[in-house]
Each structure stands twice: as C-alpha cells, then as structure tokens.
Design a protein around this motif. Sequence first.
Motif, PDB file in Angstrom:
ATOM      1  N   ASP A  59     -82.946  69.856  22.670  1.00 31.14           N
ATOM      2  CA  ASP A  59     -84.153  70.537  23.143  1.00 31.14           C
ATOM      3  C   ASP A  59     -83.939  71.261  24.464  1.00 31.14           C
ATOM      4  N   HIS A  60     -82.944  70.810  25.230  1.00 28.73           N
ATOM      5  CA  HIS A  60     -82.709  71.391  26.563  1.00 28.73           C
ATOM      6  C   HIS A  60     -81.211  71.666  26.698  1.00 28.73           C
ATOM      7  N   GLU A  61     -80.774  72.779  26.148  1.00 29.62           N
ATOM      8  CA  GLU A  61     -79.347  73.078  26.043  1.00 29.62           C
ATOM      9  C   GLU A  61     -78.643  73.158  27.391  1.00 29.62           C
ATOM     10  N   SER A  62     -79.361  73.574  28.418  1.00 32.87           N
ATOM     11  CA  SER A  62     -78.731  73.748  29.724  1.00 32.87           C
ATOM     12  C   SER A  62     -78.902  72.536  30.641  1.00 32.87           C
ATOM     13  N   ALA A  63     -79.425  71.446  30.101  1.00 26.38           N
ATOM     14  CA  ALA A  63     -79.674  70.260  30.927  1.00 26.38           C
ATOM     15  C   ALA A  63     -78.374  69.705  31.494  1.00 26.38           C
ATOM     16  N   SER A  64     -78.445  69.247  32.731  1.00 24.70           N
ATOM     17  CA  SER A  64     -77.295  68.640  33.397  1.00 24.70           C
ATOM     18  C   SER A  64     -77.436  67.122  33.316  1.00 24.70           C
ATOM     19  N   MET A  65     -76.496  66.485  32.613  1.00 20.86           N
ATOM     20  CA  MET A  65     -76.579  65.042  32.407  1.00 20.86           C
ATOM     21  C   MET A  65     -75.206  64.401  32.448  1.00 20.86           C
ATOM     22  N   GLU A  66     -75.201  63.152  32.844  1.00 18.24           N
ATOM     23  CA  GLU A  66     -73.972  62.365  32.805  1.00 18.24           C
ATOM     24  C   GLU A  66     -74.319  60.964  32.348  1.00 18.24           C
ATOM     25  N   VAL A  67     -73.457  60.383  31.550  1.00 15.62           N
ATOM     26  CA  VAL A  67     -73.623  59.015  31.072  1.00 15.62           C
ATOM     27  C   VAL A  67     -72.707  58.106  31.894  1.00 15.62           C
ATOM     28  N   MET A  68     -73.276  57.034  32.453  1.00 13.66           N
ATOM     29  CA  MET A  68     -72.482  56.090  33.227  1.00 13.66           C
ATOM     30  C   MET A  68     -72.798  54.666  32.792  1.00 13.66           C
ATOM     31  N   LEU A  69     -71.789  53.832  32.790  1.00 14.67           N
ATOM     32  CA  LEU A  69     -71.928  52.438  32.363  1.00 14.67           C
ATOM     33  C   LEU A  69     -72.633  51.611  33.439  1.00 14.67           C
ATOM     34  N   LEU A  70     -73.663  50.885  33.016  1.00 14.62           N
ATOM     35  CA  LEU A  70     -74.366  49.967  33.915  1.00 14.62           C
ATOM     36  C   LEU A  70     -74.939  48.825  33.092  1.00 14.62           C
ATOM     37  N   ASP A  71     -74.468  47.613  33.363  1.00 13.37           N
ATOM     38  CA  ASP A  71     -74.998  46.412  32.726  1.00 13.37           C
ATOM     39  C   ASP A  71     -75.717  45.608  33.801  1.00 13.37           C
ATOM     40  N   LEU A  72     -77.033  45.624  33.747  1.00 12.88           N
ATOM     41  CA  LEU A  72     -77.830  44.965  34.779  1.00 12.88           C
ATOM     42  C   LEU A  72     -77.778  43.446  34.698  1.00 12.88           C
ATOM     43  N   SER A  73     -77.220  42.918  33.615  1.00 15.97           N
ATOM     44  CA  SER A  73     -77.070  41.469  33.498  1.00 15.97           C
ATOM     45  C   SER A  73     -75.736  40.989  34.074  1.00 15.97           C
ATOM     46  N   ASP A  74     -75.033  41.893  34.735  1.00 18.32           N
ATOM     47  CA  ASP A  74     -73.719  41.587  35.310  1.00 18.32           C
ATOM     48  C   ASP A  74     -73.648  42.244  36.695  1.00 18.32           C
ATOM     49  N   LEU A  75     -73.724  41.452  37.751  1.00 14.07           N
ATOM     50  CA  LEU A  75     -73.745  42.012  39.103  1.00 14.07           C
ATOM     51  C   LEU A  75     -72.454  42.754  39.440  1.00 14.07           C
ATOM     52  N   GLU A  76     -71.343  42.363  38.831  1.00  9.51           N
ATOM     53  CA  GLU A  76     -70.097  43.101  39.057  1.00  9.51           C
ATOM     54  C   GLU A  76     -70.239  44.526  38.512  1.00  9.51           C
ATOM     55  N   SER A  77     -70.882  44.666  37.347  1.00  6.53           N
ATOM     56  CA  SER A  77     -71.120  45.983  36.769  1.00  6.53           C
ATOM     57  C   SER A  77     -72.047  46.800  37.656  1.00  6.53           C
ATOM     58  N   VAL A  78     -73.054  46.140  38.225  1.00  7.63           N
ATOM     59  CA  VAL A  78     -73.989  46.830  39.132  1.00  7.63           C
ATOM     60  C   VAL A  78     -73.237  47.361  40.340  1.00  7.63           C
ATOM     61  N   ARG A  79     -72.363  46.538  40.895  1.00  2.63           N
ATOM     62  CA  ARG A  79     -71.576  46.977  42.056  1.00  2.63           C
ATOM     63  C   ARG A  79     -70.603  48.098  41.681  1.00  2.63           C
ATOM     64  N   ASP A  80     -69.967  47.982  40.528  1.00  3.96           N
ATOM     65  CA  ASP A  80     -69.035  49.021  40.085  1.00  3.96           C
ATOM     66  C   ASP A  80     -69.759  50.348  39.899  1.00  3.96           C
ATOM     67  N   PHE A  81     -70.923  50.301  39.267  1.00  4.88           N
ATOM     68  CA  PHE A  81     -71.710  51.521  39.064  1.00  4.88           C
ATOM     69  C   PHE A  81     -72.078  52.150  40.408  1.00  4.88           C
ATOM     70  N   SER A  82     -72.563  51.346  41.319  1.00  6.20           N
ATOM     71  CA  SER A  82     -72.997  51.851  42.624  1.00  6.20           C
ATOM     72  C   SER A  82     -71.837  52.464  43.390  1.00  6.20           C
ATOM     73  N   THR A  83     -70.669  51.812  43.325  1.00  4.33           N
ATOM     74  CA  THR A  83     -69.484  52.334  44.006  1.00  4.33           C
ATOM     75  C   THR A  83     -69.051  53.666  43.405  1.00  4.33           C
ATOM     76  N   GLN A  84     -68.991  53.734  42.077  1.00  2.00           N
ATOM     77  CA  GLN A  84     -68.584  54.975  41.416  1.00  2.00           C
ATOM     78  C   GLN A  84     -69.573  56.103  41.692  1.00  2.00           C
ATOM     79  N   PHE A  85     -70.848  55.776  41.624  1.00  2.00           N
ATOM     80  CA  PHE A  85     -71.850  56.809  41.868  1.00  2.00           C
ATOM     81  C   PHE A  85     -71.762  57.318  43.303  1.00  2.00           C
ATOM     82  N   SER A  86     -71.602  56.412  44.250  1.00  2.00           N
ATOM     83  CA  SER A  86     -71.546  56.793  45.661  1.00  2.00           C
ATOM     84  C   SER A  86     -70.302  57.603  45.990  1.00  2.00           C
ATOM     85  N   HIS A  87     -69.216  57.364  45.273  1.00  2.00           N
ATOM     86  CA  HIS A  87     -67.996  58.157  45.466  1.00  2.00           C
ATOM     87  C   HIS A  87     -68.139  59.559  44.879  1.00  2.00           C
TER      88      HIS A  87
END
Length: 307
Positions: A59-87
């Motif tokens: 529906d939105h051909e020009s949309a800017s999107m990215e898929v990133m892994l985040l498992d909220l039931s795993d604090l290590e995953s939360v930290r990894d996501f935050s670190t990758q996003f911040s970098h």
Amino acid sequence: MKCILLSHDLSGKRIIITGANSGIGLEAAKLLAGRGAEIILAVRNVEKGRGAKQTILKDHESASMEVMLLDLSDLESVRDFSTQFSHRYDTLDILINNAGVMVPPHQYTKDGFELQFGSNHLGHFALTGLLLPLLKRTPTSRVVSLSSIAHRGASILFDNLDGSNGYKPMAFYRQSKLATLLFAKELDNRLKEHGLNVISLACHPGISATNLFKLGGKDAPNFLKKLSTLFFQTAERGALPTVYAATNESLTGGEYIGPDGSGNRKGYPAIETPAAGVYDRETMKKLWEVSEALTKVKYDFHEFSKL
C-alpha cells in the motif's frame, strides 16, 4: 472529549513499534508509514516481521522500514536491540511499546519472570530506559505504552510477581497492563521533574479482534474469531488510539487515550480517565524501584548535553 485524528506529514520522524508484525502493531505501522514516517519493526520473529514489511509496502511503496529482532521476554535481546539501534541511529522520535502476550499458561521468561509481567511490562521498561539517551537527544520525542481496560480492578502482586504462589492467567494479564499504565504515568512524572523535552503517554485499543487472543497458548478457533468481529472492533480501528497518542501535537504527556464508546470498548480515540485511584503514588514508586532492580536498568534523567 472526542479526539479527531490528525493527518499531518510525519516525514523525517523515526518510530520504533514493538510487536509490529501483526494486530494493533501492524495496523499502527501501516497508518504511520502512510504518513511518511520511518518505521522500525521490532519483532520477535524476523520472518513474520519481513512479511509485515511486505504487506505495508503493497500500500505504501515508498515507505521506509527496517525489521529488527527484539524478544521482550529476554533482557539480553532487549540490550542487544538497544545497542544495535543506538549504533545505527542517533535519534528516536517515537517509541511505541505495543507488543504483548495475553493469558498464556504459567510460563517464565529467560530471566525467570512470569511471562506476562516480564514481557508486557519489564521488557518495555528496560527497552525504554536503554533508549532514553536517544529520546532525550531528539526534540519533542515521546513514548507511547499500550495498556488495556483490563487494568480496571487489577493490583500489583508484589509478593507474588512470578506466580509461584498461585497463578491465574487473566489476573496476571490485568497486573501486567496495570503495570504498563503506572509505568507510563510515572515515566512522564519523572521526565517533567527533570525538565526533559520527552513525554510519555498511555493508550489502549478497547477490545479488538486481534491474534492476541489465545486459548491455552494456541490460536482461538476460526468460529470464535469470526464471532469476535461482531462484538469487538477491528485491529485497524483498535490502532487509532496508538496513532493518536503517537502523533497528536496537543498532548502534553501523562494522558491516557482510548476508544470513546460504551465502556471504552469501541469507538474513536479520546482522552480517557483511568479507573479511580489507579495512580497511587506509593504503588507507582515501588513498581519503578522493583522494575529497576529486576531489569538492572537505571534511567538517566539528566539533561542531554550536546557535544
């Protein structure tokens, strides 16, 4: 007070939506991408996230999107996501804490928390704290956390947060959504106390026919899904309070947005008053302290200093 959705351009805005591969999160992503926002689909299942991205692009051909892994039931995953996003990024305009689980059998997260409290509240508490530096760096940023009408009549079971002394699925779901509501309000209070230009809001979708509804951890039968559409609003309509909370420029922080219909189950977004006595100062303070201790995430409310 009835709210009318705005249709202003969101080009240049960067938005994280947790659990954006289905239900309310996916519908919110569609609406926000359609306004030009850059969307980060933070999902536990990357394949489903990529499928959601393709759905939006139809529906939105020009949309800017990215898929990133985040498992909220795993604090290590939360930290990894935050670190990758911040970098990868140096700003974050809107964080939408949307992902959630509802009434599963008694289970624990990887860190030993009851699954609903751990995923719905603690995972988002940690995520928000770890991303706060980017939010502080971004002018007029905001955090939107999804609660539920299920918070009504709920309480925080501080002496049984893990369910080891008795577990009722719906009672623990209610607890997790009350915790989300209290977190959103307490976060906004603390942001204001420190004079930060970040606001925090809560919202809820009413009762929506989404795949959040599970029976014994499995999808509900098709006949129940079809029946639910007669009584509940669609996921698309249920996403409107999220979009309103995320984008309406008249909101100042601390508001709670939900449908304006009977019992706040269906309708259009409106500023809503939570159940009486919900914002108990001692409970909010204790929940914050317990959440910091369990997640080991300390919030830095000092004003961001530009280099």
